[in-house]
Design an enzyme around this catalytic site. Structure first.
Site, mmCIF file in Angstrom:
data_model
loop_
_atom_site.group_PDB
_atom_site.id
_atom_site.type_symbol
_atom_site.label_atom_id
_atom_site.label_comp_id
_atom_site.label_asym_id
_atom_site.label_seq_id
_atom_site.Cartn_x
_atom_site.Cartn_y
_atom_site.Cartn_z
ATOM 1 N N GLU B 124 61.906 -32.291 43.001
ATOM 2 C CA GLU B 124 60.534 -32.794 43.054
ATOM 3 C C GLU B 124 60.314 -33.228 44.502
ATOM 4 O O GLU B 124 60.669 -34.328 44.893
ATOM 5 C CB GLU B 124 60.329 -33.956 42.078
ATOM 6 C CG GLU B 124 58.860 -34.327 41.954
ATOM 7 C CD GLU B 124 58.617 -35.478 40.980
ATOM 8 O OE1 GLU B 124 59.569 -36.172 40.622
ATOM 9 O OE2 GLU B 124 57.450 -35.680 40.598
ATOM 10 N N HIS B 192 52.106 -33.593 42.952
ATOM 11 C CA HIS B 192 51.898 -34.444 44.133
ATOM 12 C C HIS B 192 51.103 -33.661 45.165
ATOM 13 O O HIS B 192 51.519 -33.492 46.302
ATOM 14 C CB HIS B 192 53.238 -34.933 44.701
ATOM 15 C CG HIS B 192 53.980 -35.834 43.765
ATOM 16 N ND1 HIS B 192 53.555 -37.121 43.488
ATOM 17 C CD2 HIS B 192 55.084 -35.633 43.013
ATOM 18 C CE1 HIS B 192 54.388 -37.677 42.612
ATOM 19 N NE2 HIS B 192 55.323 -36.798 42.291
ATOM 20 N N HIS B 213 53.812 -33.181 35.871
ATOM 21 C CA HIS B 213 53.099 -34.332 35.281
ATOM 22 C C HIS B 213 51.581 -34.191 35.454
ATOM 23 O O HIS B 213 50.945 -34.911 36.215
ATOM 24 C CB HIS B 213 53.611 -35.700 35.726
ATOM 25 C CG HIS B 213 53.925 -35.879 37.186
ATOM 26 N ND1 HIS B 213 53.046 -35.542 38.177
ATOM 27 C CD2 HIS B 213 55.030 -36.389 37.787
ATOM 28 C CE1 HIS B 213 53.597 -35.846 39.337
ATOM 29 N NE2 HIS B 213 54.786 -36.342 39.137
ATOM 30 N N ASP B 272 60.046 -37.796 32.769
ATOM 31 C CA ASP B 272 59.936 -38.334 34.126
ATOM 32 C C ASP B 272 60.559 -39.731 34.186
ATOM 33 O O ASP B 272 60.157 -40.553 35.013
ATOM 34 C CB ASP B 272 58.458 -38.366 34.558
ATOM 35 C CG ASP B 272 58.307 -38.448 36.082
ATOM 36 O OD1 ASP B 272 59.339 -38.424 36.793
ATOM 37 O OD2 ASP B 272 57.166 -38.570 36.553
#
Lengths: 401, 401
Positions: B124, B192, B213, B272
């Protein structure tokens, strides 16, 4: 009069046959017929489009002009956009001005102008949230008041014309107004509203039917606070009204997301057209980045980039291109979402008819219902329109925008 | 070993019968069986949950500790949350620190710890957008670089462990990294990221598989700019990963909206989770409004309102309640959305297995596949878990959070 088509879109069936009109009504459907008929063989016959959110169109603006003459023009020209009936929609003006609109609607109803039928009034405001006013007048956005609502309602000579209201349900006093509307069969929708998801969840059972121009003029969807937009998508029992699908106000992808969740059973297509050329003062359209300015008998259109145009606001051919028409919106929408003829029929006619309680005579093709028909080709080009049995087929004008 | 249940959830069928395990694999399914078996009659046997986005859990944190011991703990305790395999997920740290994570993953793979199987690494970052960093370190968010990517990849002794990357696709250099990932069968997801809808539309064919997510750490849905959230909902061919459904980060209603559009075929449930008790410094969890502070051998949890708690970070019973578990998330989700056992099976096992290319041995109950099973009752309480054929049934711990 008898019409023939292979594609008559009934509520639950595509009918290949003959549609008989008499005295403004649909008399019967026949599989066989031996007399004379108008041949629409390969064209599609839909129940006429019903626009429940339209302030004005081309040469007439109920919102700006506030007189019966404006409605006469709308009745005359809306069939050229595929529309056979509509709700004359007021805005957040002073109560006195809204009462002028109401009087105009009564007068138009009594005159029963030829063309599209004016079914009544959609009161968009005055009980809306000034923070979400969009192009409405800030000083005219007022808190919901049962007294004001009763006065507006009592302003109608024909009470049935008071059919629909857009309201910001988070405002103090909304519950009493919603209750009054429910008792008087006035459909209500959330719009120009900052309501949170929880506020909507809490008040919806008071009788709110849906959402006005979904996504615009309301709290957007956030993953922690779904807002009014999230509520519109989430609640299966509430209807989403969409303004004309230019793809600008609501992107085609976001419309499609809503369409995939709500389905054609819970969407109503409207235009929210204003009849911009009929502005009585100066109207700043900040989304389109242009101003419409009344200048003696003409309208001056001043683009933010400095370009200017002049038009005669009463010249239909000149002004009809200013706003995307109802049929143009449907054509545009159909290019970007997977819809069949039944989906289109529901979103343009059946749903709005049921929503504003006129489905006893509008909204579908069935014996006994009004002879309101919109005939299109397979590319959604307008071929002909019937308003209460009378064909309106001005070839030059009818192609819509 | 043979198990019996009336509700064995195969890929396309609910099977009433006997499941035979041998040498860590599913050997066969039988309608009839006459020998000894473990009786799960009324319980539901699902393929084991696969968590492709988990940094840490309870007594182990890959993200914070960056060593094989952390993974050993995760392997040991994740079955108590219903998880039978997972991707150890790193964060946006320095390249040196990420390389430490990679070495830890290689070491854990070679040690082959008992319990849940560590299938590889989900990187990530570090190629994420600092404006959408969430709880990642701003100074470690860097522009995508093929050179850095190659170095990371080459850091793996076992290249297969490099399975998944979250990346901000709008950043310069993203296309080269995506191309590299596609060539090396590293699944990629947008996260992100400040990417617009148009940017995603433009780059998606470079091989982006989904969204990390969904809704969090990305440009939200607006009706004129659908953003990454809108793209996640809109593109049928892309997968939406959701972090644990506490209902706080993504409200249950917004999850349900996504579920109704994407369907269970295009959603992957993850947690997560971070293993917050294992923080090596001070970790400020601004969403939960609490800080996790390492204090010699203990972890101190300081709530924004001043309350303080102390815990032994290696005491599983003490720390397991800090974060919602995988099974707890699924139970929570199932309370708020209409899911059946097939929907749950797809979102927890089949989809993630296919997504990270391990469906040759994981993701469904079928002869030849690994003996990974999660057994639950009708209320989604955990009954038993099998990891590669071995039952893990610590009654006290197994009930999950």
């Amino acid at each position: 009069m008898v019409l023939y088509s292979k594609h008559i879109i009934l509520e639950h069936e595509e009918f290949d046959g003959f549609l008989e009109l008499e005295h403004g009504k649909i008399k019967a459907l026949h599989k066989e017929f031996s007399g004379q008929y108008e041949d629409f063989s390969d064209f599609i016959i839909l129940p006429g489009f019903i626009d429940i959110h339209i302030h004005g169109w081309a040469t007439g603006s109920f919102w700006f002009e506030k007189n019966a003459g404006a409605l006469k023009e709308m009745c005359r020209t809306l069939p050229y956009a595929g529309v056979t009936s509509y709700l004359a929609t007021s805005g957040a003006d002073t109560i006195e001005e809204i009462q002028r609109c109401i009087k105009a609607a009564d007068e138009a109803y009594e005159a029963d102008y030829p063309g599209a039928e004016m079914l009544g009034v959609h009161l968009e405001g005055p009980f809306i949230n000034p923070r979400y006013r969009g192009m409405q007048r800030e000083e005219c956005c007022i808190l919901p008041s049962l007294k004001v609502m009763e006065d507006l309602y009592n302003g109608f000579r024909n009470k049935e014309l008071c059919r629909h209201m857009t309201i910001a349900v988070e405002l103090e006093g909304a519950r009493e107004v919603l209750k009054f509307c429910k008792e008087h069969r006035i459909q209500t929708a959330i719009g120009h509203s900052g309501a949170t998801f929880a506020q909507i969840q809490e008040i919806k059972d008071a009788g709110v039917g849906g959402f006005t121009h979904t996504f615009s003029g309301m709290r957007g969807l956030h993953h922690r606070e779904p807002g009014a937009a999230g509520a519109a998508l989430y609640f299966d029992d509430m209807m989403c009204e969409f303004a004309k699908q230019t793809g600008m106000t609501v992107s085609h992808e976001v419309f499609d997301i809503a369409y995939r969740i709500k389905g054609s059973g819970r969407i109503i297509m409207t235009t929210d057209c204003s009849g911009l050329a009929q502005t009585q003062t100066e109207f700043d359209h900040y989304v389109r980045r242009m101003k419409f300015i009344k200048d003696r008998d003409m309208v001056r259109i001043v683009h933010y980039d400095g370009r200017e145009e002049w038009m005669d606001p009463k010249d239909y051919q000149a002004v009809r291109e200013i706003e995307l028409s109802y049929i143009g919106s449907i054509r545009n929408m159909a290019k970007h979402s997977r819809v069949d003829w039944f989906d289109i029929m529901r979103m343009t006619s059946l749903n709005p008819a049921r929503y504003i309680y006129v489905d006893d005579r509008k909204g579908s093709i069935a014996p006994g219902k009004d002879g309101d028909l919109t005939v299109v080709d397979s590319n959604l080009n307008l071929i002909s329109v019937f308003c209460r049995g009378k064909e309106i087929r001005e070839r030059d004008e009818i192609c819509g925008k």
